[in-house]
Design a protein around this motif. Sequence first.
Motif, short mmCIF file in Angstrom:
data_model
loop_
_atom_site.label_atom_id
_atom_site.label_comp_id
_atom_site.label_asym_id
_atom_site.label_seq_id
_atom_site.Cartn_x
_atom_site.Cartn_y
_atom_site.Cartn_z
N GLU A 109 2.25 -4.09 38.47
CA GLU A 109 1.71 -4.67 37.27
C GLU A 109 0.34 -4.75 37.37
O GLU A 109 -0.45 -4.90 36.64
CB GLU A 109 2.42 -6.29 37.55
CG GLU A 109 3.75 -6.46 37.15
CD GLU A 109 4.08 -7.98 37.56
OE1 GLU A 109 3.14 -8.97 37.80
OE2 GLU A 109 5.33 -8.23 37.52
N ASN A 111 -1.49 -2.17 38.60
CA ASN A 111 -1.73 -0.75 38.30
C ASN A 111 -1.83 -0.95 36.72
O ASN A 111 -2.73 -0.31 36.16
CB ASN A 111 -0.89 0.18 38.75
CG ASN A 111 -1.20 0.58 40.19
OD1 ASN A 111 -2.17 0.26 40.56
ND2 ASN A 111 -0.11 1.04 40.65
N ARG A 112 -0.75 -1.63 36.03
CA ARG A 112 -0.88 -1.80 34.53
C ARG A 112 -2.05 -2.33 34.11
O ARG A 112 -2.59 -1.84 33.20
CB ARG A 112 0.38 -2.28 34.05
CG ARG A 112 1.72 -1.33 34.04
CD ARG A 112 2.56 -1.98 33.22
NE ARG A 112 3.27 -3.00 33.96
CZ ARG A 112 4.18 -3.18 34.68
NH1 ARG A 112 4.91 -1.92 35.36
NH2 ARG A 112 4.55 -4.19 35.35
N ASP A 113 -2.47 -3.34 34.55
CA ASP A 113 -3.44 -4.21 34.36
C ASP A 113 -4.96 -3.29 34.37
O ASP A 113 -5.69 -3.55 33.81
CB ASP A 113 -3.82 -5.49 35.23
CG ASP A 113 -2.45 -6.30 34.89
OD1 ASP A 113 -1.92 -6.10 33.67
OD2 ASP A 113 -2.24 -7.26 35.57
N MET A 115 -5.21 -0.20 34.27
CA MET A 115 -5.30 0.92 33.33
C MET A 115 -5.81 0.31 32.03
O MET A 115 -6.28 0.99 31.24
CB MET A 115 -3.79 1.47 33.15
CG MET A 115 -3.55 2.39 34.29
SD MET A 115 -4.64 3.70 34.99
CE MET A 115 -4.47 4.70 33.60
N ASN A 116 -5.46 -0.83 31.99
CA ASN A 116 -5.77 -1.53 30.43
C ASN A 116 -7.12 -2.08 30.39
O ASN A 116 -7.66 -2.63 29.40
CB ASN A 116 -4.81 -2.69 30.14
CG ASN A 116 -3.53 -1.89 29.74
OD1 ASN A 116 -3.26 -0.85 29.30
ND2 ASN A 116 -2.21 -2.61 29.68
N LEU A 117 -7.58 -2.09 31.52
CA LEU A 117 -8.81 -2.78 31.64
C LEU A 117 -10.21 -2.10 31.04
O LEU A 117 -10.45 -0.90 31.13
CB LEU A 117 -9.32 -3.08 33.06
CG LEU A 117 -10.69 -3.58 33.57
CD1 LEU A 117 -10.54 -5.29 32.97
CD2 LEU A 117 -10.83 -3.99 35.01
N ASN A 118 -10.84 -2.72 30.27
CA ASN A 118 -11.98 -1.81 29.64
C ASN A 118 -13.20 -2.79 29.70
O ASN A 118 -13.30 -4.10 29.65
CB ASN A 118 -11.78 -1.98 27.88
CG ASN A 118 -10.80 -1.13 27.41
OD1 ASN A 118 -10.32 -0.10 28.07
ND2 ASN A 118 -9.94 -1.48 26.45
#
Length: 162
Positions: A109, A111-113, A115-118
Amino acid sequence: MKSATVPIICGAALVAMSTAATCHWWSVRQFAAAVHAGLPVISRTPPVGPAVGPALPKAAAPRLLAQGPKTLEPAPTTDATQKKFYETLIAKMEGLQNQNRDLLNQVAETNRDMMNLNFRVDTFSDSFRPMPVSEDRPDTSSEDGPGVLPPRAEPVFLPSDQ
């Protein structure tokens, strides 16, 4: 004229090793046949140590072979303390397995967060202040100074055979 002693010695050694290998193979084959037939196997070497009982006389060996296979004794039963120990051990291992699975899910979870962090910069905001950039800033490259690491050693070339 060449001497023939070296080939003769090598041939004799080869014959001796072949004979030893054949004898060993034959004895192992007979031992395996005796075990598969269910015959009790008697060791040729006498047992050593104080915990061993009296040795069998030589006349007892043929008698033991003639008796045939012995019946197997039932496996010893485990007492309650051992059973309880193993049950608690299995329960702890299952708990660790569940905890490991939960931690792996949390890492997935995260890692998914990540990867979506901008990162977005609002340049129209009053709090946005760009970094000061000028042409006369000091040089921060580490090429001419020692930097953090000591300078690299010069390579040593070994003399070649040429």
